[in-house]
Motif scaffolding. Sequence first.
Motif, PDB file in Angstrom:
ATOM      1  N   HIS A  25       0.819  -1.212   0.000  1.00  7.60           N
ATOM      2  CA  HIS A  25       0.000   0.000   0.000  1.00  7.60           C
ATOM      3  C   HIS A  25       0.857   1.268   0.000  1.00  7.60           C
ATOM      4  O   HIS A  25       0.384   2.350   0.355  1.00  7.60           O
ATOM      5  CB  HIS A  25      -0.951  -0.020   1.199  1.00  7.60           C
ATOM      6  CG  HIS A  25      -1.964  -1.112   1.117  1.00  7.60           C
ATOM      7  ND1 HIS A  25      -3.107  -1.002   0.355  1.00  7.60           N
ATOM      8  CD2 HIS A  25      -1.971  -2.359   1.639  1.00  7.60           C
ATOM      9  CE1 HIS A  25      -3.792  -2.122   0.452  1.00  7.60           C
ATOM     10  NE2 HIS A  25      -3.123  -2.962   1.205  1.00  7.60           N
ATOM     11  N   LEU A  67      -2.114  -1.766  12.294  1.00  7.37           N
ATOM     12  CA  LEU A  67      -3.041  -1.732  11.155  1.00  7.37           C
ATOM     13  C   LEU A  67      -3.862  -0.447  11.147  1.00  7.37           C
ATOM     14  O   LEU A  67      -4.092   0.135  10.084  1.00  7.37           O
ATOM     15  CB  LEU A  67      -3.961  -2.951  11.173  1.00  7.37           C
ATOM     16  CG  LEU A  67      -3.296  -4.267  10.810  1.00  7.37           C
ATOM     17  CD1 LEU A  67      -4.264  -5.431  11.016  1.00  7.37           C
ATOM     18  CD2 LEU A  67      -2.793  -4.244   9.368  1.00  7.37           C
ATOM     19  N   HIS A  68      -4.310  -0.004  12.300  1.00  2.64           N
ATOM     20  CA  HIS A  68      -5.131   1.203  12.351  1.00  2.64           C
ATOM     21  C   HIS A  68      -4.370   2.411  11.817  1.00  2.64           C
ATOM     22  O   HIS A  68      -4.873   3.144  10.959  1.00  2.64           O
ATOM     23  CB  HIS A  68      -5.606   1.462  13.784  1.00  2.64           C
ATOM     24  CG  HIS A  68      -6.567   2.584  13.892  1.00  2.64           C
ATOM     25  ND1 HIS A  68      -7.915   2.433  13.645  1.00  2.64           N
ATOM     26  CD2 HIS A  68      -6.382   3.896  14.194  1.00  2.64           C
ATOM     27  CE1 HIS A  68      -8.521   3.610  13.791  1.00  2.64           C
ATOM     28  NE2 HIS A  68      -7.610   4.512  14.130  1.00  2.64           N
ATOM     29  N   CYS A  71      -3.769   2.127   8.133  1.00  8.91           N
ATOM     30  CA  CYS A  71      -4.994   2.390   7.364  1.00  8.91           C
ATOM     31  C   CYS A  71      -5.328   3.872   7.319  1.00  8.91           C
ATOM     32  O   CYS A  71      -5.892   4.351   6.325  1.00  8.91           O
ATOM     33  CB  CYS A  71      -6.149   1.564   7.909  1.00  8.91           C
ATOM     34  SG  CYS A  71      -5.975  -0.193   7.501  1.00  8.91           S
ATOM     35  N   ILE A  74      -3.393   4.778   4.367  1.00  9.38           N
ATOM     36  CA  ILE A  74      -3.899   4.150   3.139  1.00  9.38           C
ATOM     37  C   ILE A  74      -5.113   4.898   2.601  1.00  9.38           C
ATOM     38  O   ILE A  74      -5.259   5.057   1.385  1.00  9.38           O
ATOM     39  CB  ILE A  74      -4.224   2.667   3.379  1.00  9.38           C
ATOM     40  CG1 ILE A  74      -2.923   1.880   3.629  1.00  9.38           C
ATOM     41  CG2 ILE A  74      -5.001   2.070   2.210  1.00  9.38           C
ATOM     42  CD1 ILE A  74      -3.140   0.475   4.159  1.00  9.38           C
ATOM     43  N   THR A  98     -11.228   3.861   8.303  1.00  7.57           N
ATOM     44  CA  THR A  98      -9.962   3.341   8.798  1.00  7.57           C
ATOM     45  C   THR A  98     -10.192   2.100   9.653  1.00  7.57           C
ATOM     46  O   THR A  98      -9.503   1.083   9.489  1.00  7.57           O
ATOM     47  CB  THR A  98      -9.221   4.440   9.592  1.00  7.57           C
ATOM     48  OG1 THR A  98      -8.877   5.495   8.693  1.00  7.57           O
ATOM     49  CG2 THR A  98      -7.981   3.918  10.267  1.00  7.57           C
ATOM     50  N   LEU A 101     -11.263  -0.810   7.355  1.00  9.89           N
ATOM     51  CA  LEU A 101     -10.165  -1.317   6.528  1.00  9.89           C
ATOM     52  C   LEU A 101      -9.158  -2.113   7.352  1.00  9.89           C
ATOM     53  O   LEU A 101      -8.632  -3.124   6.885  1.00  9.89           O
ATOM     54  CB  LEU A 101      -9.484  -0.161   5.798  1.00  9.89           C
ATOM     55  CG  LEU A 101      -8.383  -0.534   4.808  1.00  9.89           C
ATOM     56  CD1 LEU A 101      -8.904  -1.472   3.725  1.00  9.89           C
ATOM     57  CD2 LEU A 101      -7.800   0.734   4.181  1.00  9.89           C
ATOM     58  N   GLN A 102      -8.898  -1.706   8.585  1.00  9.11           N
ATOM     59  CA  GLN A 102      -7.938  -2.461   9.387  1.00  9.11           C
ATOM     60  C   GLN A 102      -8.439  -3.878   9.629  1.00  9.11           C
ATOM     61  O   GLN A 102      -7.653  -4.829   9.657  1.00  9.11           O
ATOM     62  CB  GLN A 102      -7.598  -1.749  10.688  1.00  9.11           C
ATOM     63  CG  GLN A 102      -8.603  -1.891  11.805  1.00  9.11           C
ATOM     64  CD  GLN A 102      -8.284  -1.039  13.008  1.00  9.11           C
ATOM     65  OE1 GLN A 102      -8.498   0.165  13.001  1.00  9.11           O
ATOM     66  NE2 GLN A 102      -7.784  -1.658  14.063  1.00  9.11           N
ATOM     67  N   LEU A 105      -7.928  -5.815   6.282  1.00 12.77           N
ATOM     68  CA  LEU A 105      -6.518  -6.130   6.038  1.00 12.77           C
ATOM     69  C   LEU A 105      -5.950  -7.156   7.021  1.00 12.77           C
ATOM     70  O   LEU A 105      -4.924  -7.785   6.735  1.00 12.77           O
ATOM     71  CB  LEU A 105      -5.677  -4.854   6.061  1.00 12.77           C
ATOM     72  CG  LEU A 105      -5.936  -3.870   4.927  1.00 12.77           C
ATOM     73  CD1 LEU A 105      -4.944  -2.714   4.999  1.00 12.77           C
ATOM     74  CD2 LEU A 105      -5.886  -4.533   3.562  1.00 12.77           C
TER      75      LEU A 105
END
Length: 156
Positions: A25, A67-68, A71, A74, A98, A101-102, A105
Amino acid sequence: MSDPASVLVLGDIALRDAAALLAAHGLELVAVDDGAPIPGSYWGAPEAGIIGSRVYARGDTPVHSLLHEACHLIVLPPERRALVHTDATDSVPEEDATCYLQIVLADALPGVGRPRLMADMDAWGYSFRLGSTRAWFERDAEDARAWLAARGLPTG
């Protein structure tokens, strides 16, 4: 699960897997030495930090935090991403996207996956009006899915 100490941390998964996911990403994972301050961390250690297209994390950084914060970057267009230092959100819809999406993913990280990530988010104290991350994700996140889809980002 309700114990924040029991959440998966970066040290529990393969660093190369997390780095590869972020690289896909356009992001760089920067490993921070144990005990060192985490650059760009909004909440402070052990939470992940963001500066530009870099995500900073230590071995004790929760995977959900990694991840957060990734994102957050991203979902931003490149011109906004380049200006980010510590705080990336400028709206509730962006924050919701966000969070959504986390979770999506998380399936790309061996040993993590959606169910574990959602349990860790609940244990850490994420708050959703339906009472749990799973309930929000499955029954109340249409706006987050639409926000992501409108920008060509993954929703499933």
